[in-house]
Design a protein around this motif. Structure first.
Motif, PDB file in Angstrom:
ATOM      1  N   SER A 155       0.620   3.970  -3.086  1.00 21.61           N
ATOM      2  CA  SER A 155       0.192   5.342  -2.832  1.00 21.61           C
ATOM      3  C   SER A 155       1.242   6.354  -3.295  1.00 21.61           C
ATOM      4  O   SER A 155       0.903   7.376  -3.897  1.00 21.61           O
ATOM      5  N   ALA A 164       0.210   6.059   4.083  1.00 18.53           N
ATOM      6  CA  ALA A 164      -0.757   5.065   3.613  1.00 18.53           C
ATOM      7  C   ALA A 164      -0.895   3.911   4.596  1.00 18.53           C
ATOM      8  O   ALA A 164      -1.966   3.316   4.730  1.00 18.53           O
ATOM      9  N   LYS A 165       0.175   3.610   5.295  1.00 14.86           N
ATOM     10  CA  LYS A 165       0.152   2.518   6.274  1.00 14.86           C
ATOM     11  C   LYS A 165      -0.323   2.980   7.647  1.00 14.86           C
ATOM     12  O   LYS A 165      -1.174   2.337   8.273  1.00 14.86           O
ATOM     13  N   CYS A 181       0.816  -1.216   0.000  1.00 12.26           N
ATOM     14  CA  CYS A 181       0.000   0.000   0.000  1.00 12.26           C
ATOM     15  C   CYS A 181       0.849   1.266   0.000  1.00 12.26           C
ATOM     16  O   CYS A 181       0.466   2.284  -0.594  1.00 12.26           O
TER      17      CYS A 181
END
Length: 253
Positions: free
Chosen positions: A30, A185-186, A26
């Protein structure tokens, strides 16, 4: 060290240094999506042909995701060379390439976000001063804007007036962030879940455009956390660090 310019044509094949995982991660997804949209705005991403964090990202200041006034300058989003490469001269190579490219494009100089002391995710003021950067402006609580003019009569950049004292009106935790850094994003969803589970007032506002970034309430658009209107931190928080802040606030109240 060979420098590689990441573009729309090779971005799927190249790793982007600050997020070294597969293309399905992810964080990688992103960041690469964010970069693809910025390339058309003049963003340049140069990286060393090494396996690790060794890159510089810069863009015409008019399109910088930072509330500044620096027309005809080049804004450095990030210059990151990991500790394992210390002493190799890689930072100097990357900066030198940025300077040469910016001069070729007719820019007045470089501008970069820093702080009064070393803090996470912000360029170290000591290094910038060593490389000839000068202090252009300041913003609360600790931000500094440095610039490297290419001529003596180059105008001085500055922060936009609305962020001289970062604050907002909303109560509770309010996070402004963008995918300029892959780590958001994380970690943003992680602290969102913690806040939800603990029934804590929390609002995440994602910056999606240059125009929104220019009007952000703090200089570091990538990540700025507020609590009851006051700026708290620009550090991208892990679950443990966020829970520590929550517990400290609860104890005081």
């Amino acid at each position: 060290m060979e420098l590689i310019k990441v573009t729309k044509k090779n971005i799927e094949e190249e790793h982007i240094c600050c997020a070294i995982s597969n293309n399905e991660d992810c964080q990688v997804v992103s960041k690469k999506q964010w970069l693809k949209k910025r390339f058309k705005e003049g963003l340049v991403f140069l990286k060393g042909n090494v396996r690790g964090k060794c890159f510089i990202e810069y863009v015409p200041a008019e399109n910088a995701w930072c509330p500044i006034e620096a027309n005809d300058y080049m804004f450095i989003d990030c210059l990151w060379v990991s500790g394992k490469f210390k002493g190799e001269g890689y930072s100097n190579e990357l900066l030198k390439a940025c300077i040469a490219d910016s001069k070729k494009k007719g820019k007045l100089g470089l501008v970069i976000l820093s702080a009064k002391k070393k803090i996470p995710y912000i360029s170290h003021p000591k290094y910038l001063k060593y490389k000839g950067f000068k202090l252009a402006d300041t913003s609360g609580p600790f931000y500094e804007l440095f610039y490297l003019p290419f001529s003596e009569n180059a105008c001085k950049p500055c922060f936009m007036k609305h962020i001289k004292s970062p604050s907002i009106k909303e109560q509770g935790f309010v996070l402004y962030y963008s995918n300029q850094c892959p780590f958001t994003a994380k970690y943003v969803p992680i602290i969102e879940k913690i806040a939800h589970d603990k029934k804590i007032a929390f609002k995440a506002i994602k910056i999606e455009s240059t125009e929104e970034a220019k009007m952000a309430p703090a200089p570091f658009v990538t990540y700025s956390l507020f609590y009851n209107g006051e700026f708290m931190t620009n550090e991208i928080l892990s679950d443990k660090k966020f829970e520590k802040i929550v517990n400290e606030k609860a104890a005081r109240e």
